[in-house]
Design a protein around this motif. Sequence first.
Motif, short mmCIF file in Angstrom:
data_model
loop_
_atom_site.label_atom_id
_atom_site.label_comp_id
_atom_site.label_asym_id
_atom_site.label_seq_id
_atom_site.Cartn_x
_atom_site.Cartn_y
_atom_site.Cartn_z
N CYS A 68 1.03 -1.04 0.01
CA CYS A 68 0.31 -0.27 -0.33
C CYS A 68 1.20 1.36 0.52
O CYS A 68 0.43 2.66 -0.67
CB CYS A 68 -0.75 -0.28 1.45
SG CYS A 68 -1.90 -0.98 1.04
N THR A 69 2.29 1.23 0.64
CA THR A 69 3.29 2.05 0.54
C THR A 69 4.10 2.77 -0.70
O THR A 69 4.83 3.17 -0.34
CB THR A 69 4.59 2.20 1.80
OG1 THR A 69 4.66 1.08 1.23
CG2 THR A 69 3.29 1.68 2.77
N GLY A 70 3.67 1.12 -1.65
CA GLY A 70 4.48 1.18 -3.14
C GLY A 70 5.88 1.07 -2.83
O GLY A 70 7.17 1.22 -3.90
N ASP A 158 5.19 -3.65 -10.60
CA ASP A 158 4.25 -2.53 -10.68
C ASP A 158 3.51 -2.01 -12.05
O ASP A 158 2.52 -1.70 -12.02
CB ASP A 158 5.09 -2.08 -10.59
CG ASP A 158 6.34 -1.71 -9.50
OD1 ASP A 158 5.37 -1.98 -8.54
OD2 ASP A 158 7.21 -1.29 -9.53
N ARG A 161 0.07 -3.53 -11.40
CA ARG A 161 -0.52 -3.36 -10.23
C ARG A 161 -1.45 -4.38 -9.71
O ARG A 161 -2.77 -4.37 -9.30
CB ARG A 161 -2.16 -1.76 -10.00
CG ARG A 161 -1.17 -0.24 -9.73
CD ARG A 161 -2.36 0.54 -9.50
NE ARG A 161 -2.95 0.23 -8.19
CZ ARG A 161 -3.54 0.57 -7.49
NH1 ARG A 161 -4.28 2.22 -8.67
NH2 ARG A 161 -4.34 0.32 -6.33
N ARG A 192 1.50 6.47 -9.39
CA ARG A 192 1.30 5.79 -8.53
C ARG A 192 0.28 7.38 -7.60
O ARG A 192 1.03 7.52 -6.39
CB ARG A 192 3.25 6.98 -8.05
CG ARG A 192 3.96 6.61 -8.85
CD ARG A 192 4.49 4.96 -8.30
NE ARG A 192 4.93 4.76 -7.16
CZ ARG A 192 5.77 3.39 -6.68
NH1 ARG A 192 5.32 2.13 -7.32
NH2 ARG A 192 6.04 3.18 -5.48
N VAL A 195 -0.90 5.53 -3.96
CA VAL A 195 -0.13 4.57 -3.39
C VAL A 195 -0.30 5.45 -2.11
O VAL A 195 -0.32 6.81 -1.65
CB VAL A 195 1.38 5.07 -3.36
CG1 VAL A 195 2.05 5.02 -2.24
CG2 VAL A 195 2.30 4.85 -4.16
N ASN A 197 0.88 7.45 1.56
CA ASN A 197 2.19 7.88 1.91
C ASN A 197 1.58 8.65 2.90
O ASN A 197 2.10 9.83 2.60
CB ASN A 197 3.01 7.64 1.03
CG ASN A 197 2.44 7.82 -0.17
OD1 ASN A 197 1.55 8.92 -0.04
ND2 ASN A 197 3.21 8.79 -0.76
#
Length: 356
Positions: A68-70, A158, A161, A192, A195, A197
């Motif tokens: 989830c944070t990339g 990536d 996804r 992105r 993400v 964050n």
Amino acid sequence: MEKVLLKGNEIIGEAAIRSGCKLFFGYPITPSTEVVEYLSKHLPPKGGTVLQAEDEIGAINMCYGAACTGSRVMTASSSPGISLKQEGISYSAAAELPMVIVNVNRCGPGLGGLGPAQSDYFQSVKGGGHGDYRLIVLAPSKAQELYDFTMEAFDMADKYRNPVLILSDGFLGQTMEPVVLKDRPEPPKVDRNWVVNGAKGRKKRILASYSLTNEIGEANNQRWEAKYKEIQEKEQRWEEFYTEDAEYLLVSYGTTGRICKSTVLNARKKGIKLGLIRPITLWPYPEKAFIPYKEKVKGMVTIELNTGQMIEDVKLAVECKMPVHLYRRQGGMLPTEHEILDYVEDIFSLTAVEEV
């Protein structure tokens, strides 16, 4: 580039480090344990973190949170452990979280044994957990592919996804072979904006697999379905070996695909026009590989380390326009190239034409 001698599981670990993997969560299980062992020694000095979870269920859910944070994240296990991860894998696919999952397939069912097997094919390609989802599944057959496909797996995860599964086995994982440690390829340019964050200065982002209404649920499934169709169109991969003039074809992946190359060479020495299609992506299954041969070859044999799983996809790919037979070994046993050739000669009533 550097050429070194490493065990298959260690190769996966090294490729993950060089791919920019920063987080690994797992639980040791033979014959995959060297993945976590290698990473626990070599990833922290590179700024990464390795955590042995309390169990496989905990490990896959830690991957969910980390993804989830990339961050680039990976887990590895063997067949019973992968079964325990299925709920978390389904959740990760629904939340469209990129991660790499390694299954060093051992024989089953149940606790089974430690030998190589391909009995997790259905689980891998049909979606082993609940719901309509797919994993991209890569099937290496040698040391260099373990390295290359691990690097590709992170990029594909990536790009789409989506979780990517590397389906290895106990033979590949435990075999030491030379491998060229290539430089990391240029990673794909990806959006992105999903993400999680920290929402300071922007709207909150929510990553979840739950659909609050039936209408939302249908819309989500249709979006995922469209993505899977795009993957099917763009990512089918396979290798052909002596197929140009083949009258009969072997179809096999992974370790047995490697053995089948020797079978083809032995057949050619006897004047038998045998070739090989080796699927590299098990999902999407390389249906395109079979199009030129539907009306051309006289028959096919799938070589599998199970009771017959991939054969179903082969029959669908050729639209039942020719006989498709199965030669199998189970319980950790591997076929020899001579056993396979004997079966081909017997099932198609072939005799040697000439020795060349």
